[in-house]
Design an enzyme around this catalytic site. Structure first.
Site, short mmCIF file in Angstrom:
data_model
loop_
_atom_site.label_atom_id
_atom_site.label_comp_id
_atom_site.label_asym_id
_atom_site.label_seq_id
_atom_site.Cartn_x
_atom_site.Cartn_y
_atom_site.Cartn_z
N ALA A 84 0.80 -1.24 0.00
CA ALA A 84 0.00 0.00 0.00
C ALA A 84 0.82 1.28 0.00
O ALA A 84 0.30 2.35 -0.31
CB ALA A 84 -0.94 -0.01 1.20
N HIS A 107 6.65 2.38 -23.67
CA HIS A 107 6.62 2.56 -22.21
C HIS A 107 7.63 3.62 -21.78
O HIS A 107 8.51 4.01 -22.56
CB HIS A 107 6.92 1.24 -21.49
CG HIS A 107 5.75 0.32 -21.44
ND1 HIS A 107 5.39 -0.49 -22.51
CD2 HIS A 107 4.82 0.10 -20.48
CE1 HIS A 107 4.30 -1.17 -22.19
NE2 HIS A 107 3.93 -0.84 -20.97
N GLY A 127 -2.36 -7.83 -8.52
CA GLY A 127 -1.99 -7.04 -9.69
C GLY A 127 -0.49 -7.06 -9.91
O GLY A 127 0.00 -6.59 -10.94
N THR A 128 0.25 -7.58 -8.95
CA THR A 128 1.70 -7.72 -9.09
C THR A 128 1.97 -8.58 -10.33
O THR A 128 1.18 -9.47 -10.65
CB THR A 128 2.27 -8.40 -7.82
OG1 THR A 128 1.86 -7.62 -6.70
CG2 THR A 128 3.77 -8.51 -7.85
N THR A 129 3.08 -8.30 -11.02
CA THR A 129 3.36 -9.05 -12.25
C THR A 129 4.68 -9.81 -12.13
O THR A 129 5.52 -9.47 -11.28
CB THR A 129 3.46 -8.10 -13.47
OG1 THR A 129 4.46 -7.11 -13.18
CG2 THR A 129 2.14 -7.42 -13.73
N LYS A 188 11.33 1.37 -17.47
CA LYS A 188 10.83 -0.02 -17.51
C LYS A 188 11.99 -0.98 -17.79
O LYS A 188 12.73 -0.79 -18.75
CB LYS A 188 9.75 -0.16 -18.60
CG LYS A 188 9.10 -1.53 -18.60
CD LYS A 188 7.87 -1.55 -19.47
CE LYS A 188 7.24 -2.93 -19.54
NZ LYS A 188 6.79 -3.41 -18.23
N ASN A 230 -2.87 -6.59 -16.20
CA ASN A 230 -3.26 -5.25 -16.65
C ASN A 230 -4.71 -4.97 -16.23
O ASN A 230 -5.63 -5.63 -16.71
CB ASN A 230 -3.12 -5.15 -18.18
CG ASN A 230 -3.10 -3.70 -18.63
OD1 ASN A 230 -3.75 -2.84 -18.02
ND2 ASN A 230 -2.36 -3.43 -19.69
P1 NAD Z 1 6.48 -0.14 -5.86
O1 NAD Z 1 7.88 -0.64 -5.71
O2 NAD Z 1 6.24 1.32 -5.93
O3 NAD Z 1 5.59 -0.73 -4.66
C1 NAD Z 1 5.74 -2.01 -4.09
C2 NAD Z 1 5.44 -1.90 -2.61
O4 NAD Z 1 5.49 -3.21 -2.04
C3 NAD Z 1 6.47 -1.04 -1.85
O5 NAD Z 1 5.83 -0.02 -1.11
C4 NAD Z 1 7.15 -2.03 -0.93
O6 NAD Z 1 7.57 -1.48 0.31
C5 NAD Z 1 6.06 -3.06 -0.74
N1 NAD Z 1 6.56 -4.35 -0.26
C6 NAD Z 1 7.69 -5.00 -0.64
N2 NAD Z 1 7.84 -6.12 0.07
C7 NAD Z 1 6.81 -6.16 0.96
C8 NAD Z 1 6.41 -7.08 1.96
N3 NAD Z 1 7.13 -8.19 2.23
N4 NAD Z 1 5.27 -6.82 2.64
C9 NAD Z 1 4.55 -5.71 2.39
N5 NAD Z 1 4.88 -4.81 1.44
C10 NAD Z 1 5.98 -5.04 0.73
O7 NAD Z 1 5.92 -0.88 -7.16
P2 NAD Z 1 4.63 -0.47 -8.03
O8 NAD Z 1 5.05 0.38 -9.17
O9 NAD Z 1 3.56 0.00 -7.13
O10 NAD Z 1 4.25 -1.89 -8.68
C11 NAD Z 1 3.89 -2.99 -7.86
C12 NAD Z 1 3.56 -4.18 -8.75
O11 NAD Z 1 2.39 -3.89 -9.51
C13 NAD Z 1 4.64 -4.52 -9.78
O12 NAD Z 1 4.73 -5.93 -9.89
C14 NAD Z 1 4.11 -3.93 -11.08
O13 NAD Z 1 4.60 -4.59 -12.23
C15 NAD Z 1 2.63 -4.18 -10.89
N6 NAD Z 1 1.72 -3.37 -11.71
C16 NAD Z 1 0.61 -4.00 -12.16
C17 NAD Z 1 -0.33 -3.32 -12.89
C18 NAD Z 1 -1.58 -4.03 -13.32
O14 NAD Z 1 -2.45 -3.42 -13.97
N7 NAD Z 1 -1.72 -5.31 -12.98
C19 NAD Z 1 -0.15 -1.96 -13.16
C20 NAD Z 1 1.00 -1.34 -12.68
C21 NAD Z 1 1.94 -2.05 -11.95
#
Ligand code: NAD
Length: 254
Positions: free
Chosen positions: A9, A141, A87-89, A145, A113
């Site tokens: 979050a 992008h 949503g993580t990839t 990236k 996505n």
């Molecule tokens: P980010 O690095 O800004 O955020 C990730 C967060 O996870 C950080 O705040 C970090 O502290 C936290 N985190 C890490 N390990 C943790 C743990 N053990 N417990 C709790 N929190 C933890 O990254 P982001 O840009 O927000 O992207 C996050 C993911 O979302 C990536 O995998 C990205 O590819 C993906 N993403 C998906 C979409 C989609 O549409 N599905 C769109 C954008 C990004």
């Protein structure tokens, strides 16, 4: 009222998703989970890990974190029967196989996505695929990236290739016989060429270019900023309980 907790979050996506959730009258943002404190809490409580979350206080779990963290999120949620949206990839086939088994009696949606326009563009591309002799993809992008081609471009290529095969289209012939600079024709994924552009000020954009006899069709989607992903996540929170087991991609919800 659906009570939602967000893992990751404090991250770029996590903060956008939390803000979007907080603005919905039928959703209560209850817990923000992150190893670092989020800049904005949106009225929710911050904890450092899922171990500090009382499972009775949340209805849906959303994860935008890291691959390793999301795996832990899925394991925690499967053991407690909590509907989860990831949503993580960057997951492997083995992850999906594991989750198919773990969520056999639960609800897990994993989507690379969440931009509704991107999902629709992919659906339209699959629809168009069987009518056109040739197709190539250009994805654009931002210049930070690290992976290429994008996960969305890879998925689009695979779906187009499958649609071409199903409709009996022959593989595309390759006109290039000389390539002094190797790679000029882009990457090839299941027989579909993908070209990746990296530019400052861009976010995530994709064109699927079809060509037939005397005509062309270009399907383009633009995500101008990360807020484009929020509507899809909200949609998933509202409807995940209608989709038992593992669901991959937002498409079935649209
Ligand atoms: P980010 O690095 O800004 O955020 C990730 C967060 O996870 C950080 O705040 C970090 O502290 C936290 N985190 C890490 N390990 C943790 C743990 N053990 N417990 C709790 N929190 C933890 O990254 P982001 O840009 O927000 O992207 C996050 C993911 O979302 C990536 O995998 C990205 O590819 C993906 N993403 C998906 C979409 C989609 O549409 N599905 C769109 C954008 C990004």
């Amino acid at each position: 009222m659906t009570r939602v907790a967000v893992v990751g979050a404090a991250g770029r996506m996590g903060q956008i998703i939390a803000a979007a959730m907080a603005g919905q009258s039928d959703i209560a943002l209850s817990v923000l989970i992150d190893v670092r404190p989020p800049e904005l809490l949106f009225g929710a409580r911050h904890v450092g890990s899922l171990d500090e979350v009382d499972e009775g206080t949340i209805d849906v779990l959303v994860d935008f974190s890291t691959v390793e963290t999301a795996r832990q999120t899925a394991t925690w949620a499967a053991a407690r029967g909590i509907p989860t949206i990831i949503g993580t990839t960057g997951f492997t086939d083995a992850d999906f196989a594991q989750w198919r088994a773990d969520f056999e009696n639960g609800h897990l949606l994993v989507a690379a996505n969440f931009a509704i326009g991107a999902v629709l563009a992919q659906r339209f591309a699959v629809e168009a695929a069987r009518y056109f002799e040739r197709v190539e993809i250009i994805e654009y992008h931002h210049d930070r990236k690290v992976d290429a081609p994008s996960g969305t471009a890879l998925e689009t290529a695979k779906k187009i290739a499958a649609a071409r095969t199903t409709s009996g289209l022959a593989p595309m012939s390759e006109p290039t016989t000389r390539e002094p600079s190797v790679g000029s024709r882009g990457a090839e994924v299941d027989g579909i060429r993908i070209h990746a552009v990296r530019m400052p000020a861009m976010t995530a954009h994709q064109e699927v270019i079809f060509g037939g006899v005397g005509e062309g069709l270009t399907l383009r989607h633009d995500a101008y900023d990360r807020s484009s992903f929020a509507a899809g996540v909200i949609l998933a929170v509202r409807h995940i309980r209608r989709f038992p087991g593992l669901t991959v991609g937002l498409d079935p919800l649209l």
